[in-house]
Design an enzyme around this catalytic site. Structure first.
Site, PDB file in Angstrom:
ATOM      1  N   ASP A   2     -17.743  -4.573  -4.567  1.00  0.00           N
ATOM      2  CA  ASP A   2     -17.463  -5.451  -5.706  1.00  0.00           C
ATOM      3  C   ASP A   2     -17.887  -4.469  -6.833  1.00  0.00           C
ATOM      4  O   ASP A   2     -18.731  -3.942  -6.702  1.00  0.00           O
ATOM      5  CB  ASP A   2     -18.131  -6.721  -5.933  1.00  0.00           C
ATOM      6  CG  ASP A   2     -17.825  -7.693  -6.754  1.00  0.00           C
ATOM      7  OD1 ASP A   2     -16.760  -7.420  -7.505  1.00  0.00           O
ATOM      8  OD2 ASP A   2     -18.253  -8.677  -6.957  1.00  0.00           O
ATOM      9  N   HIS A  19     -10.654   0.974  -9.631  1.00  0.00           N
ATOM     10  CA  HIS A  19     -10.151   0.730  -8.160  1.00  0.00           C
ATOM     11  C   HIS A  19      -9.627   1.991  -7.398  1.00  0.00           C
ATOM     12  O   HIS A  19      -9.918   2.232  -6.314  1.00  0.00           O
ATOM     13  CB  HIS A  19      -8.816  -0.246  -8.370  1.00  0.00           C
ATOM     14  CG  HIS A  19      -9.082  -1.556  -8.948  1.00  0.00           C
ATOM     15  ND1 HIS A  19     -10.167  -2.479  -8.279  1.00  0.00           N
ATOM     16  CD2 HIS A  19      -8.504  -2.321  -9.802  1.00  0.00           C
ATOM     17  CE1 HIS A  19     -10.272  -3.439  -8.860  1.00  0.00           C
ATOM     18  NE2 HIS A  19      -9.162  -3.330  -9.919  1.00  0.00           N
ATOM     19  N   LEU A 113     -13.680   3.931  15.824  1.00  0.00           N
ATOM     20  CA  LEU A 113     -13.954   2.729  14.667  1.00  0.00           C
ATOM     21  C   LEU A 113     -12.679   1.822  14.671  1.00  0.00           C
ATOM     22  O   LEU A 113     -11.450   2.300  14.614  1.00  0.00           O
ATOM     23  CB  LEU A 113     -14.162   3.506  13.187  1.00  0.00           C
ATOM     24  CG  LEU A 113     -14.500   2.385  12.131  1.00  0.00           C
ATOM     25  CD1 LEU A 113     -15.699   1.788  12.301  1.00  0.00           C
ATOM     26  CD2 LEU A 113     -14.252   3.044  10.871  1.00  0.00           C
ATOM     27  N   ARG A 166     -23.223 -13.686  -3.304  1.00  0.00           N
ATOM     28  CA  ARG A 166     -22.570 -14.822  -2.661  1.00  0.00           C
ATOM     29  C   ARG A 166     -21.438 -14.320  -1.660  1.00  0.00           C
ATOM     30  O   ARG A 166     -21.245 -13.105  -1.616  1.00  0.00           O
ATOM     31  CB  ARG A 166     -21.746 -15.848  -3.966  1.00  0.00           C
ATOM     32  CG  ARG A 166     -21.059 -14.679  -4.958  1.00  0.00           C
ATOM     33  CD  ARG A 166     -20.121 -15.552  -5.809  1.00  0.00           C
ATOM     34  NE  ARG A 166     -19.417 -14.758  -6.996  1.00  0.00           N
ATOM     35  CZ  ARG A 166     -19.896 -14.628  -8.005  1.00  0.00           C
ATOM     36  NH1 ARG A 166     -21.101 -15.220  -8.257  1.00  0.00           N
ATOM     37  NH2 ARG A 166     -19.344 -13.721  -8.900  1.00  0.00           N
ATOM     38  N   GLU A 179     -26.669 -10.883   9.016  1.00  0.00           N
ATOM     39  CA  GLU A 179     -27.843 -10.385   8.042  1.00  0.00           C
ATOM     40  C   GLU A 179     -27.282  -9.946   6.820  1.00  0.00           C
ATOM     41  O   GLU A 179     -26.103  -9.310   6.761  1.00  0.00           O
ATOM     42  CB  GLU A 179     -28.531  -9.046   8.552  1.00  0.00           C
ATOM     43  CG  GLU A 179     -29.218  -9.387  10.145  1.00  0.00           C
ATOM     44  CD  GLU A 179     -30.132 -10.468   9.750  1.00  0.00           C
ATOM     45  OE1 GLU A 179     -30.955 -10.392   8.861  1.00  0.00           O
ATOM     46  OE2 GLU A 179     -30.599 -11.167  10.719  1.00  0.00           O
TER      47      GLU A 179
END
Ligand code: IPE
Ligand code: MG
Length: 219
Positions: A2, A19, A113, A166, A179
């Site tokens: 974000d 972006h 990964l 949030r 976590e």
């Protein structure tokens, strides 16, 4: 991830620039993840609610996904990265859907990964869809949630950048015992060092999963 828009605003650029620079941060973080001991990294690239943004921004983001998927395919295979996508892929433009299918196929053998991109993703939708598929056991349900990929069910560490605190409909089921790490850093400024800091912080957390620590004496 974000803060792209605010990062651009602060510099007098259009959101699109934020972006694009955010994509650089993605590359840095993906590169750093395996050496920090991260096996699965899920990046929330675009939420199902992000379709509420102006069409020119969503179209620009779709073009960016497409170029990320095509341009980074070589690097992903070279580095042993397996890339998969979660979310409502039927809502994505056809070229993006095709690029996703191609990348998923080409990187299937990656072992260093597992990179999951959440695109047009809503955790509540994913939960409803998994339930609708009629899973009869919890492992089946969790597998449906992970778009058929076993082993990606539980999130250990959730990092949210950009100062908001949030979950915004991200991996709600999978984050039951995650976590949480909230960082004020705007995503384009997020570096491998920030990721390392979050992982170090995570390693210091006491995880009890509702139980007691073994070395805590009974009262
Ligand atoms: C990136 O940040 C998240 C995406 C949907 C690509 P934002 O676009 O939400 O940036 P801010 O919150 O407006 O700064
Ligand atoms: Mg935002």
């Amino acid at each position: 991830m974000d803060g792209n828009g605010r990062w651009a605003d602060l510099r007098g650029h259009s959101r699109w620039v934020g972006h694009r620079i955010g994509c650089r941060a993605v590359r840095e973080v993906v590169d750093a993840a395996p050496r920090l001991g991260i096996g699965t990294l899920t990046l929330f690239a675009f939420s199902a609610d992000n379709w509420r943004r102006p069409a020119r921004e969503t179209a620009a983001l779709m073009r960016l996904f497409h170029s990320y998927l095509t341009e980074d395919l070589g690097t992903a295979t070279e580095r042993g990265v397996r890339l998969t996508v979660i979310g409502q892929r039927g809502r994505l433009p056809a070229p993006v859907q095709q690029a996703i299918a191609g990348v998923e196929r080409a990187t299937r053998g990656g072992r260093n990964l597992h990179l999951r991109l959440a695109v047009s993703y809503s955790a509540r939708d994913a939960i409803v869809e998994a339930a609708r598929q009629g899973a009869r056991s919890r492992p089946q349900f969790e597998q449906a949630l992970a778009a058929g990929e076993p082993g990606a069910a539980q999130v250990d560490l959730l990092i949210r950048t950009g100062g908001e605190q949030r979950l915004s409909d991200f991996l709600l089921w999978e984050c039951a015992y995650a976590e949480l790490h909230f960082s004020p850093v705007l995503w384009p400024d997020f570096t491998a060092a920030h990721l390392e800091q979050a992982v170090d912080d995570f390693r210091g957390r006491e995880r009890r999963f509702g139980g007691l620590l073994e070395d805590v004496p009974c009262a």
